[in-house]
Structure formats: C-alpha cells, structure tokens
Design a protein around this motif. Structure first.
Motif, PDB file in Angstrom:
ATOM      1  N   THR A 154       0.803  -0.954   0.338  1.00 49.70           N
ATOM      2  CA  THR A 154      -0.055   0.348   0.139  1.00 49.70           C
ATOM      3  C   THR A 154       1.274   1.197   0.595  1.00 49.70           C
ATOM      4  O   THR A 154       1.388   1.831   0.763  1.00 49.70           O
ATOM      5  CB  THR A 154      -1.268  -0.178   1.249  1.00 49.70           C
ATOM      6  OG1 THR A 154      -1.695  -1.244   1.446  1.00 49.70           O
ATOM      7  CG2 THR A 154      -1.749   1.389   1.451  1.00 49.70           C
TER       8      THR A 154
ATOM      9  N   ALA B  27      -9.418  -0.815   2.154  1.00 48.41           N
ATOM     10  CA  ALA B  27      -9.581  -0.333   1.066  1.00 48.41           C
ATOM     11  C   ALA B  27      -9.813  -0.742  -0.278  1.00 48.41           C
ATOM     12  O   ALA B  27      -9.805  -0.097  -1.357  1.00 48.41           O
ATOM     13  CB  ALA B  27      -8.636   1.184   1.256  1.00 48.41           C
TER      14      ALA B  27
ATOM     15  N   THR C 257      -7.021   0.763   6.093  1.00 47.09           N
ATOM     16  CA  THR C 257      -6.670   1.525   5.253  1.00 47.09           C
ATOM     17  C   THR C 257      -6.049  -0.089   4.240  1.00 47.09           C
ATOM     18  O   THR C 257      -6.725  -0.469   3.268  1.00 47.09           O
ATOM     19  CB  THR C 257      -5.600   2.186   4.316  1.00 47.09           C
ATOM     20  OG1 THR C 257      -6.383   3.259   5.077  1.00 47.09           O
ATOM     21  CG2 THR C 257      -5.401   2.718   2.855  1.00 47.09           C
TER      22      THR C 257
ATOM     23  N   ALA D  80      -5.205   0.274  -3.834  1.00 51.75           N
ATOM     24  CA  ALA D  80      -4.869   1.803  -3.090  1.00 51.75           C
ATOM     25  C   ALA D  80      -4.120   2.820  -2.730  1.00 51.75           C
ATOM     26  O   ALA D  80      -2.633   1.966  -2.806  1.00 51.75           O
ATOM     27  CB  ALA D  80      -6.248   1.855  -1.742  1.00 51.75           C
ATOM     28  N   ARG D  81      -4.061   3.714  -2.564  1.00 48.41           N
ATOM     29  CA  ARG D  81      -3.001   4.948  -1.677  1.00 48.41           C
ATOM     30  C   ARG D  81      -4.041   5.580  -0.780  1.00 48.41           C
ATOM     31  O   ARG D  81      -5.181   5.661  -0.694  1.00 48.41           O
ATOM     32  CB  ARG D  81      -2.482   5.433  -2.584  1.00 48.41           C
ATOM     33  CG  ARG D  81      -2.404   4.920  -4.352  1.00 48.41           C
ATOM     34  CD  ARG D  81      -1.708   5.830  -5.372  1.00 48.41           C
ATOM     35  NE  ARG D  81      -1.363   5.382  -6.419  1.00 48.41           N
ATOM     36  CZ  ARG D  81      -0.060   5.501  -6.548  1.00 48.41           C
ATOM     37  NH1 ARG D  81       0.860   5.299  -5.388  1.00 48.41           N
ATOM     38  NH2 ARG D  81       1.325   4.420  -7.600  1.00 48.41           N
TER      39      ARG D  81
ATOM     40  N   ASP E 108      -6.934   8.275   1.689  1.00 47.61           N
ATOM     41  CA  ASP E 108      -7.353   6.850   1.052  1.00 47.61           C
ATOM     42  C   ASP E 108      -8.153   6.946   0.236  1.00 47.61           C
ATOM     43  O   ASP E 108      -8.629   7.777   0.347  1.00 47.61           O
ATOM     44  CB  ASP E 108      -6.890   5.299   1.119  1.00 47.61           C
ATOM     45  CG  ASP E 108      -7.710   4.939   1.903  1.00 47.61           C
ATOM     46  OD1 ASP E 108      -9.085   5.107   1.258  1.00 47.61           O
ATOM     47  OD2 ASP E 108      -7.859   4.655   3.257  1.00 47.61           O
ATOM     48  N   ASP E 109      -7.491   6.267  -1.343  1.00 47.86           N
ATOM     49  CA  ASP E 109      -7.980   7.299  -2.451  1.00 47.86           C
ATOM     50  C   ASP E 109      -9.063   5.003  -2.730  1.00 47.86           C
ATOM     51  O   ASP E 109      -9.262   4.388  -4.538  1.00 47.86           O
ATOM     52  CB  ASP E 109      -7.600   7.061  -3.709  1.00 47.86           C
ATOM     53  CG  ASP E 109      -6.656   6.312  -4.063  1.00 47.86           C
ATOM     54  OD1 ASP E 109      -6.482   5.274  -3.256  1.00 47.86           O
ATOM     55  OD2 ASP E 109      -6.114   6.548  -4.524  1.00 47.86           O
ATOM     56  N   GLY E 110      -9.561   4.457  -1.989  1.00 48.81           N
ATOM     57  CA  GLY E 110     -10.067   3.129  -1.820  1.00 48.81           C
ATOM     58  C   GLY E 110     -11.393   3.180  -2.498  1.00 48.81           C
ATOM     59  O   GLY E 110     -12.286   3.884  -2.354  1.00 48.81           O
ATOM     60  N   THR E 111     -11.917   1.566  -2.199  1.00 47.48           N
ATOM     61  CA  THR E 111     -13.717   1.691  -2.278  1.00 47.48           C
ATOM     62  C   THR E 111     -14.108   1.063  -1.074  1.00 47.48           C
ATOM     63  O   THR E 111     -15.080   0.449  -1.435  1.00 47.48           O
ATOM     64  CB  THR E 111     -13.593   0.647  -3.280  1.00 47.48           C
ATOM     65  OG1 THR E 111     -12.445  -0.387  -3.274  1.00 47.48           O
ATOM     66  CG2 THR E 111     -12.623   1.343  -4.994  1.00 47.48           C
TER      67      THR E 111
ATOM     68  N   GLY F 127     -13.077   7.944  -1.541  1.00 47.14           N
ATOM     69  CA  GLY F 127     -12.220   6.843  -0.050  1.00 47.14           C
ATOM     70  C   GLY F 127     -12.489   7.497   1.142  1.00 47.14           C
ATOM     71  O   GLY F 127     -13.665   7.158   1.359  1.00 47.14           O
TER      72      GLY F 127
END
Length: 415
Positions: free
Chosen positions: A306, A342, A338, A346-347, A365-368, A402
């Motif tokens: 990650t 995430a 995260t 993901a970052r 984070d920019d996860g889902t 995120g």
C-alpha cells in the motif's frame, strides 16, 4: 467490659456499696438497705434504661433522706445516673431532666423553709455573727463576740445554702456527661469521615484500574490488529507469487517475520508497563512509539503493498509523550484500516499539521470502502484515546472519495 457494659456497671455498684459500708457509722436500718439496693440497681441498669434508672435513684434517695439520714456517700448514685442521662441523650432532653430535678429540690426546700422547719436530708449551713467595736482609748480595735445574757450568739441558719451545694453537684455531673457525649459524637464524626474518605479512595482506585485496563486494551488492540493485518496481507501476497516469483515470496516471508517480531516486542512493552515485579523489562527497555517511528511504520505498510505519502505542514516540535503516542496510534489504526478495507491498488496519504496549540492528523485513502465506519472497535478505541486527551476525532468518507480519519490533539503550546 466494653462488650458487656452491664458487668462494668455492676462492678461500679459493688464499689459504691463497699464504700458505703465502710463509711456507715451504725447498724443500717431496713429502710436504708432497701433504698441503697434500689440506688445500686439503678447504677447497674443505667446504660440500658438511663431515664428509668435516674427516676429510681432519685426516688430511693428521696425516701432515704426523708426518713432515715442526711446526704451521704450512697447518694452518689444519683450523680452517676445524671451523668448517664447527659451522656446518652441529646442536650435538650438531658437539660429537661436536670431542670425537673432542680425544681423538685427547690420545691422540697421551699416547702419546709416556709414552716420554719429544717429541710430533711439537705445539709444546713450556719455561721456566727461577729462584730468589731471600739476597744478603748487610743482608737485601737479588737474583735469581740456579741453575747446575750453571757452566752454566745446562736448560729444564723441559711436554708437555701444546702440547695445550692446539692444543685451544684447535679449541674457538675450533668456537665461531665454532656462533655462525654460531645466527645463521643466528635469521634463518631471523625470515624465516619475517615470511612467516607476510604470509600472515596477505593472508588478512585477502582476507576483508575478501569481506566488503565481500557488503555491497555486499546494498546493491545492497536498492536495486534496492525501486526496481524500486515502478516495476513504479506502471507496472501507470498502465496500468490509462490510459483511465479519466489523472490517476492521470500521477501513477503521476511516481512512477516519482521512484523511479527515488532508486534511481539510492542506487546511485551505493554505487558511490562503493567508493573510486574518492578524489575528490568524482558528484552531490555524500549521507549513507547511516537511520531519519530512514523517513517518506519509507513515503510512497513508500503512493503505490504500500500503506497503511502507523508506530508508535514508547519514546524515539527517536541510533543508531550501521551500526545506523541496517541498520534502514532491514530495513524497506525488508520493505515491498518486502509490495508484491510480500501481494496487492491489503494493509496494512502498522511498529513501532519503542527499548529501553536494543536496537532492536526489527516489520514485518507482513495480506496473503495463501502462503509463509513470500517474497523469497528479500532476506530471506537481511537476516538476514545483522542477524547481522553481533550481532542476531537472524526471518521468518514473523504471529499475526493475513499475514507478519511481526522484528529485534532491539543499540545499545550509546545511549539
């Protein structure tokens, strides 16, 4: 004898009886014996029935004084009962009993004095009148007794003087009893206050223990949750690349060993902080983690797959130890969530903002992640940790998508 007060009072009554037998001059009459027995019985039961004992003692003394003899040593039983009433009852009731006794004594004296008779049982005080006159030439003075028909003058009788003596004895006995009662109440108040302070101390200790257990629980959760999350992710990556890329599998296994050792060391640090035997912690002393270890934490997260970006705004300054540890744990919990929620690819971004009186932490984070509260107990423990320091913490979806964790910790103007 404190457990059996009646035994103590029986011994006191026997002592009074022995003193009376020594002091009595002739063979006592049956009335004397009966009244003395009643007075001694009153002394024996004075603590169980104070007022009835006083009535019995006064009645016995009155019968004896009216029919047999004047005030004597045996009448001390009345004073003992007056003392007991003053020591056992409140001031109003004991004063009322004393007033009744004095009024009865005054009425007894007034009744006999009105008819010019001596008061039975009450001691009489008399004195001779001495005049000083001129003794002859030279203006010299001498004392001379006034004589009538060659006899010395008759003594002047003061009927109320005996009342004053007996009344003073009753008042003194009441005063001693009232003082004893006041002292007993004061000691009881001090004991009650000491018991209250002891209960308060025990409650504070119990609250401190509960708070410490909560702190240890949060520390253990942070250590175990982060370490296990790292181990699971590394194990999954190693299993996926076992056949195609053995080198990555070896690196994943090395990371698992490293993370496991670090987690065990952190757990040992938490357990050693409990106090144990007060000796040197097993494996040597290690300082609690803080923001100085943040680069190492980020490196371990990146090795788990990650990517993490660290940004520091403002001028870094030394933080209080509690704030430093809590800031590290907040970032650790956020990065752990995260990695767990995430999704792949993901970052994460960690932003530290140093302000004059606060430290702002933002981990996004920019996860889902599909829920606003991933992590469950971990995020609740994080909010509690921040709240105990007087800070604020919020979690939820980030404006750009995120998930975001935001915490504000007071630093006390350390910067």
């Amino acid at each position: 004898m404190r457990r059996h007060p009646m035994v103590h009072d029986a011994v006191l009554a026997a002592t009074v009886l022995a003193a009376c037998l020594v002091a009595v001059g002739s063979h006592p009459s049956p009335v004397w014996w009966a009244t003395v027995a009643a007075g001694l019985a009153a002394v024996t039961v004075r603590r169980r029935w104070p007022l009835p004992a006083l009535v019995l003692a006064v009645t016995a003394a009155g019968v004896r004084l009216a029919t047999v003899a004047p005030v004597s040593l045996v009448d001390v039983t009345v004073l003992i009962c007056v003392y007991t009433v003053a020591a056992r009852y409140d001031r109003g009731r004991s004063l009322a009993a004393l007033a009744v006794l004095l009024l009865a004594l005054g009425g007894w004296t007034a009744f006999h004095s009105a008819y010019g008779r001596p008061v039975p049982g009450i001691p009489r005080l008399a004195f001779h009148v001495i005049e000083r006159g001129d003794a002859g030439p030279g203006d010299q003075r001498r004392d001379a007794a006034r004589t009538v028909r060659g006899k010395p003058p008759a003594p002047a009788d003061v009927p109320w003087a005996g009342l004053f003596v007996v009344g003073s004895a009753l008042v003194v006995a009441w005063a001693f009893g009232s003082t004893a009662r006041g002292r007993r109440e004061h000691l009881a108040h001090l004991r009650e206050r000491a018991e209250h302070l002891e209960r308060d101390r025990d409650q504070r200790a119990a609250l401190a223990v509960a708070a410490e257990r909560g702190r240890i629980s949060r520390e253990m959760h942070d250590v175990v949750a982060h370490g296990l999350a790292m181990i699971v992710i590394q194990a999954q990556g190693g299993a996926a690349s076992l056949d195609a890329e053995p080198a990555q599998t070896r690196a994943a296994l090395d990371a698992i060993v490293s993370v496991g050792r670090a987690a065990l060391a952190d757990m040992r640090l938490v357990v050693d902080a409990l106090g144990g035997d007060g000796g040197e912690p097993v494996g040597g002393w290690r300082p609690p983690p803080g923001l100085a270890q943040l680069p190492a934490l980020i490196d371990s997260v990146e090795r788990a797959g990650t990517p993490v970006r660290l940004r520091i705004d403002g001028t870094p300054a030394p933080l209080p130890s509690a704030v430093d540890l809590s800031a590290y744990r907040v970032v650790q919990e956020a990065l752990t969530n995260t990695m767990k929620h995430a999704g792949r690819g993901a970052r994460a971004e960690v932003v530290l903002t140093y302000r004059p009186d606060t430290l702002l932490l933002e981990v996004s984070d920019d996860g889902t992640a599909c829920t606003d509260t991933p992590g469950g107990n971990g995020l609740r423990g994080m909010r509690e940790r921040v709240r105990l320091l007087g800070g604020r913490a919020s979690t939820g979806r980030a404006p750009t998508g995120g998930f975001q964790v935001r915490a504000v910790l007071p630093t006390g103007g350390c910067s």
